[in-house]
Design an enzyme around this catalytic site. Structure first.
Site, PDB file in Angstrom:
ATOM      1  N   GLN A   1      46.302  -5.322   2.402  1.00 52.89           N
ATOM      2  CA  GLN A   1      47.101  -5.334   1.170  1.00 52.89           C
ATOM      3  C   GLN A   1      48.578  -5.046   1.421  1.00 52.89           C
ATOM      4  O   GLN A   1      49.404  -5.206   0.530  1.00 52.89           O
ATOM      5  CB  GLN A   1      46.540  -4.330   0.159  1.00 52.89           C
ATOM      6  CG  GLN A   1      45.138  -4.719  -0.315  1.00 52.89           C
ATOM      7  CD  GLN A   1      44.614  -3.750  -1.336  1.00 52.89           C
ATOM      8  OE1 GLN A   1      44.154  -2.674  -0.991  1.00 52.89           O
ATOM      9  NE2 GLN A   1      44.703  -4.110  -2.603  1.00 52.89           N
TER      10      GLN A   1
ATOM     11  N   CYS B   1      41.694  -4.251  -8.774  1.00 54.66           N
ATOM     12  CA  CYS B   1      42.252  -4.269  -7.423  1.00 54.66           C
ATOM     13  C   CYS B   1      43.764  -4.433  -7.524  1.00 54.66           C
ATOM     14  O   CYS B   1      44.241  -5.234  -8.332  1.00 54.66           O
ATOM     15  CB  CYS B   1      41.644  -5.429  -6.630  1.00 54.66           C
ATOM     16  SG  CYS B   1      42.277  -5.570  -4.955  1.00 54.66           S
ATOM     17  N   LEU B   2      44.492  -3.696  -6.693  1.00 53.08           N
ATOM     18  CA  LEU B   2      45.959  -3.798  -6.713  1.00 53.08           C
ATOM     19  C   LEU B   2      46.425  -5.188  -6.278  1.00 53.08           C
ATOM     20  O   LEU B   2      47.568  -5.555  -6.546  1.00 53.08           O
ATOM     21  CB  LEU B   2      46.580  -2.723  -5.815  1.00 53.08           C
ATOM     22  CG  LEU B   2      46.290  -1.264  -6.215  1.00 53.08           C
ATOM     23  CD1 LEU B   2      46.926  -0.307  -5.220  1.00 53.08           C
ATOM     24  CD2 LEU B   2      46.752  -0.967  -7.631  1.00 53.08           C
TER      25      LEU B   2
ATOM     26  N   HIS C   1      34.616  -1.147  -1.792  1.00 53.38           N
ATOM     27  CA  HIS C   1      35.730  -2.038  -2.141  1.00 53.38           C
ATOM     28  C   HIS C   1      36.729  -2.153  -0.979  1.00 53.38           C
ATOM     29  O   HIS C   1      37.150  -3.255  -0.611  1.00 53.38           O
ATOM     30  CB  HIS C   1      36.412  -1.497  -3.410  1.00 53.38           C
ATOM     31  CG  HIS C   1      37.573  -2.304  -3.895  1.00 53.38           C
ATOM     32  ND1 HIS C   1      37.545  -3.011  -5.078  1.00 53.38           N
ATOM     33  CD2 HIS C   1      38.799  -2.514  -3.373  1.00 53.38           C
ATOM     34  CE1 HIS C   1      38.708  -3.634  -5.243  1.00 53.38           C
ATOM     35  NE2 HIS C   1      39.493  -3.339  -4.229  1.00 53.38           N
TER      36      HIS C   1
ATOM     37  N   HIS D   1      37.707  -5.302   1.719  1.00 49.32           N
ATOM     38  CA  HIS D   1      39.042  -5.828   2.053  1.00 49.32           C
ATOM     39  C   HIS D   1      39.163  -6.088   3.555  1.00 49.32           C
ATOM     40  O   HIS D   1      39.760  -7.081   3.981  1.00 49.32           O
ATOM     41  CB  HIS D   1      40.136  -4.826   1.660  1.00 49.32           C
ATOM     42  CG  HIS D   1      40.610  -4.955   0.244  1.00 49.32           C
ATOM     43  ND1 HIS D   1      41.136  -6.113  -0.261  1.00 49.32           N
ATOM     44  CD2 HIS D   1      40.651  -4.059  -0.769  1.00 49.32           C
ATOM     45  CE1 HIS D   1      41.482  -5.925  -1.535  1.00 49.32           C
ATOM     46  NE2 HIS D   1      41.186  -4.694  -1.869  1.00 49.32           N
TER      47      HIS D   1
END
Ligand code: NI
Length: 170
Positions: free
Chosen positions: A53, A94-95, A136, A140
């Site tokens: 991310q 989610c960001l 989660h 990723h």
């Protein structure tokens, strides 16, 4: 402590399986990297952030679900789920897909094994929100977003929302 741009749904770095972290190799950069990850997560009001991310395909994530309103910072280097039990079906976001929420089926309880910021091995069992965060963030690192976990019809609905919201993302 720079706040970094968070990569968004559709970017390749989020779809790529991340490489294991060689702790000794990353050690000099790790304190600065972690400071940036915490700052970026906090600025975005998240409870977890994975390296993809911030554009890095390495198996590193941070989590703080603030149990009882108190900070509990977890650094996960090369995390793996060693046990999973039960099921929960709660709303997740989610960001990397800001404004998008959907119910996602997850294990209710998971045990995670990882290395901490000093390279020391640790294990922890999480339930509820923490169990969800473990699953989660590890997703990723495997190139998966929560949207990929949705049944087909839900996914189509959510992708329509993503299409609308995308122009508002930075
Ligand atoms: Ni996420």
């Amino acid at each position: 402590m720079p706040v970094l741009r968070i990569t968004k749904h559709g970017e390749k770095v989020l779809k790529t399986v991340s490489k294991p972290v060689d702790y000794q190799a990353i050690r000099p950069e790790l304190p600065g990297l972690l400071r940036s990850m915490w700052a970026t997560m906090r600025a975005a009001h998240g409870v977890g952030l994975a390296a993809p991310q911030i554009g890095l395909n390495i198996r590193l994530a941070v989590i703080d679900v603030r149990p009882g309103g108190k900070s509990q910072r977890l650094v996960l280097i090369n995390p793996e789920i060693v046990q999973a039990a039960g099921e929960q079906d709660e709303e997740e976001g989610c960001l990397s897909a800001p404004g998008v929420y959907a119910k996602v089926k997850r294990a209710a309880k998971v045990r995670v094994r990882a290395q901490d910021a000093r390279g020391e091995p640790w294990e922890m069992t999480g339930e509820g929100l923490l169990a969800r965060a473990f699953q989660h963030e590890i997703d990723h690192l495997d190139g998966k977003l929560f949207l990929d976990r949705l049944p087909f019809t839900d996914k189509l609905k959510v992708l329509a929302i993503v299409k609308d919201l995308r122009k508002t993302w930075s």
